[in-house]
Motif scaffolding. Structure first.
Motif, PDB file in Angstrom:
ATOM      1  N   VAL A  90      46.275  29.206  32.953  1.00 40.32           N
ATOM      2  CA  VAL A  90      45.415  28.906  34.112  1.00 40.32           C
ATOM      3  C   VAL A  90      44.573  30.126  34.463  1.00 40.32           C
ATOM      4  CG1 VAL A  90      45.441  28.384  36.584  1.00 40.32           C
ATOM      5  CG2 VAL A  90      46.886  27.076  35.028  1.00 40.32           C
ATOM      6  N   THR A  91      45.185  31.287  34.514  1.00 41.10           N
ATOM      7  CA  THR A  91      44.453  32.521  34.825  1.00 41.10           C
ATOM      8  C   THR A  91      43.366  32.788  33.790  1.00 41.10           C
ATOM      9  OG1 THR A  91      46.464  33.426  35.812  1.00 41.10           O
ATOM     10  CG2 THR A  91      44.714  34.990  35.290  1.00 41.10           C
ATOM     11  N   SER A  92      43.700  32.603  32.532  1.00 43.83           N
ATOM     12  CA  SER A  92      42.713  32.812  31.458  1.00 43.83           C
ATOM     13  C   SER A  92      41.568  31.816  31.568  1.00 43.83           C
ATOM     14  CB  SER A  92      43.382  32.680  30.089  1.00 43.83           C
ATOM     15  OG  SER A  92      44.361  33.659  29.923  1.00 43.83           O
ATOM     16  N   ALA A  93      41.889  30.559  31.826  1.00 38.35           N
ATOM     17  CA  ALA A  93      40.851  29.526  31.943  1.00 38.35           C
ATOM     18  C   ALA A  93      39.918  29.831  33.108  1.00 38.35           C
ATOM     19  CB  ALA A  93      41.492  28.150  32.108  1.00 38.35           C
ATOM     20  N   ILE A  94      40.481  30.227  34.251  1.00 31.14           N
ATOM     21  CA  ILE A  94      39.650  30.563  35.417  1.00 31.14           C
ATOM     22  C   ILE A  94      38.777  31.772  35.107  1.00 31.14           C
ATOM     23  CG2 ILE A  94      39.745  31.447  37.783  1.00 31.14           C
ATOM     24  CD1 ILE A  94      42.195  29.609  38.194  1.00 31.14           C
ATOM     25  N   THR A  95      39.326  32.755  34.447  1.00 33.03           N
ATOM     26  CA  THR A  95      38.555  33.950  34.080  1.00 33.03           C
ATOM     27  C   THR A  95      37.405  33.591  33.143  1.00 33.03           C
ATOM     28  OG1 THR A  95      40.537  35.305  34.308  1.00 33.03           O
ATOM     29  CG2 THR A  95      38.705  36.260  33.060  1.00 33.03           C
ATOM     30  N   ASN A 115      29.097  33.205  35.742  1.00 33.57           N
ATOM     31  CA  ASN A 115      28.451  34.472  36.052  1.00 33.57           C
ATOM     32  C   ASN A 115      27.347  34.774  35.042  1.00 33.57           C
ATOM     33  OD1 ASN A 115      28.068  36.818  37.511  1.00 33.57           O
ATOM     34  ND2 ASN A 115      29.493  37.984  36.247  1.00 33.57           N
ATOM     35  N   TYR A 116      27.604  34.547  33.770  1.00 30.78           N
ATOM     36  CA  TYR A 116      26.603  34.768  32.721  1.00 30.78           C
ATOM     37  C   TYR A 116      25.369  33.907  32.963  1.00 30.78           C
ATOM     38  CZ  TYR A 116      24.342  34.604  28.169  1.00 30.78           C
ATOM     39  OH  TYR A 116      23.431  34.639  27.166  1.00 30.78           O
ATOM     40  N   ARG A 117      25.600  32.616  33.238  1.00 33.65           N
ATOM     41  CA  ARG A 117      24.471  31.707  33.486  1.00 33.65           C
ATOM     42  C   ARG A 117      23.690  32.115  34.727  1.00 33.65           C
ATOM     43  NH1 ARG A 117      26.926  25.739  32.000  1.00 33.65           N
ATOM     44  NH2 ARG A 117      27.004  26.086  29.748  1.00 33.65           N
ATOM     45  N   SER A 118      24.399  32.515  35.756  1.00 29.76           N
ATOM     46  CA  SER A 118      23.747  32.950  36.988  1.00 29.76           C
ATOM     47  C   SER A 118      22.894  34.191  36.751  1.00 29.76           C
ATOM     48  CB  SER A 118      24.800  33.222  38.056  1.00 29.76           C
ATOM     49  OG  SER A 118      24.224  33.749  39.205  1.00 29.76           O
ATOM     50  N   ILE A 119      23.430  35.159  36.045  1.00 29.39           N
ATOM     51  CA  ILE A 119      22.679  36.383  35.749  1.00 29.39           C
ATOM     52  C   ILE A 119      21.473  36.070  34.864  1.00 29.39           C
ATOM     53  CG2 ILE A 119      22.789  38.567  34.471  1.00 29.39           C
ATOM     54  CD1 ILE A 119      25.660  38.869  35.555  1.00 29.39           C
ATOM     55  N   LYS A 120      21.668  35.205  33.895  1.00 26.56           N
ATOM     56  CA  LYS A 120      20.573  34.820  33.000  1.00 26.56           C
ATOM     57  C   LYS A 120      19.445  34.147  33.790  1.00 26.56           C
ATOM     58  CE  LYS A 120      19.739  32.216  28.746  1.00 26.56           C
ATOM     59  NZ  LYS A 120      20.351  31.353  27.731  1.00 26.56           N
ATOM     60  N   GLY A 143      34.797  31.656  35.082  1.00 22.40           N
ATOM     61  CA  GLY A 143      34.066  32.605  35.931  1.00 22.40           C
ATOM     62  C   GLY A 143      33.060  33.399  35.131  1.00 22.40           C
ATOM     63  N   PHE A 144      33.453  33.842  33.946  1.00 20.17           N
ATOM     64  CA  PHE A 144      32.548  34.585  33.080  1.00 20.17           C
ATOM     65  C   PHE A 144      31.349  33.728  32.680  1.00 20.17           C
ATOM     66  CE2 PHE A 144      31.179  35.686  28.750  1.00 20.17           C
ATOM     67  CZ  PHE A 144      30.729  36.979  28.982  1.00 20.17           C
TER      68      PHE A 144
END
Length: 192
Positions: free
Chosen positions: A29-34, A41-46, A37-38
């Motif tokens: 679950v932690t890995s999936a959320i991370t 975040n990548y799409r938002s920055i792009k 999120g990545f």
């Protein structure tokens, strides 16, 4: 007895499953959320980066065309005063047209191209309407002002400010101006 052994065996397996299962699920679950999120975040920055590049392009174009309406009016005034076309006039004229082509909107380029085409035709002896070139110049200035400020003004105000006998030629100017707005598919707010 057998039922107790069976129950005890099941309980041991269940507790064993819980012990191994909790850290694995938590880690997954932690890995999936991370990872999600990545990705977000990548799409938002792009997207932000693309928007910033677009803003910079618009700013550069705006910076280049912001003085063109004034330059055109100034050049037009010089043309009226001078009977012969000087080299300096031709240099300014070329600079204005180059700037319009490089940084102007599609509509500004259409107006400038039409003006040049008709200027070449008039030098070849093909006559156009008397005030057509004047209307084209003022529409070009109006379009460039709109491109720079997103504020549409009627060309009528320039005629009222600068032509002393505007009331006498108003109908002819209106007809030519509105015809040009339709021909070139310009902003309808440029109609008189």
């Amino acid at each position: 007895m057998q039922i107790n052994l069976l129950t005890e065996s099941i309980m041991q397996q269940a507790s064993l499953f819980e012990i191994f299962n909790k850290p694995i699920i938590t880690t997954l679950v932690t890995s999936a959320i991370t990872i999600l999120g990545f990705v977000f975040n990548y799409r938002s920055i792009k997207k932000s980066f693309k928007n910033e590049i677009s803003k910079q392009r618009k700013f550069i174009s705006l910076d280049k065309i912001s003085s063109l309406p004034y330059d055109i009016i100034e050049l037009f005034d010089e043309m009226k005063k001078s009977k012969n076309i000087k080299e300096e006039f031709q240099t300014k004229h070329a600079h204005i047209y180059n700037s319009i082509f490089c940084y102007g909107s599609k509509e500004a380029i259409k107006i400038a191209a039409t003006m040049q085409k008709e200027r070449y035709n008039s030098s070849a002896g093909i006559n156009s309407e008397k005030y057509r070139m004047l209307c084209q110049v003022i529409l070009l200035v109006t379009q460039l002002k709109y491109d720079a400020t997103e504020e549409a003004i009627s060309p009528k105000y320039w005629y009222e400010m600068r032509i002393t006998d505007y009331d006498k030629i108003k109908d002819e100017i209106e007809t030519i101006n509105n015809k040009l707005v339709e021909e070139l598919q310009l902003n309808p707010e440029f109609r008189i």
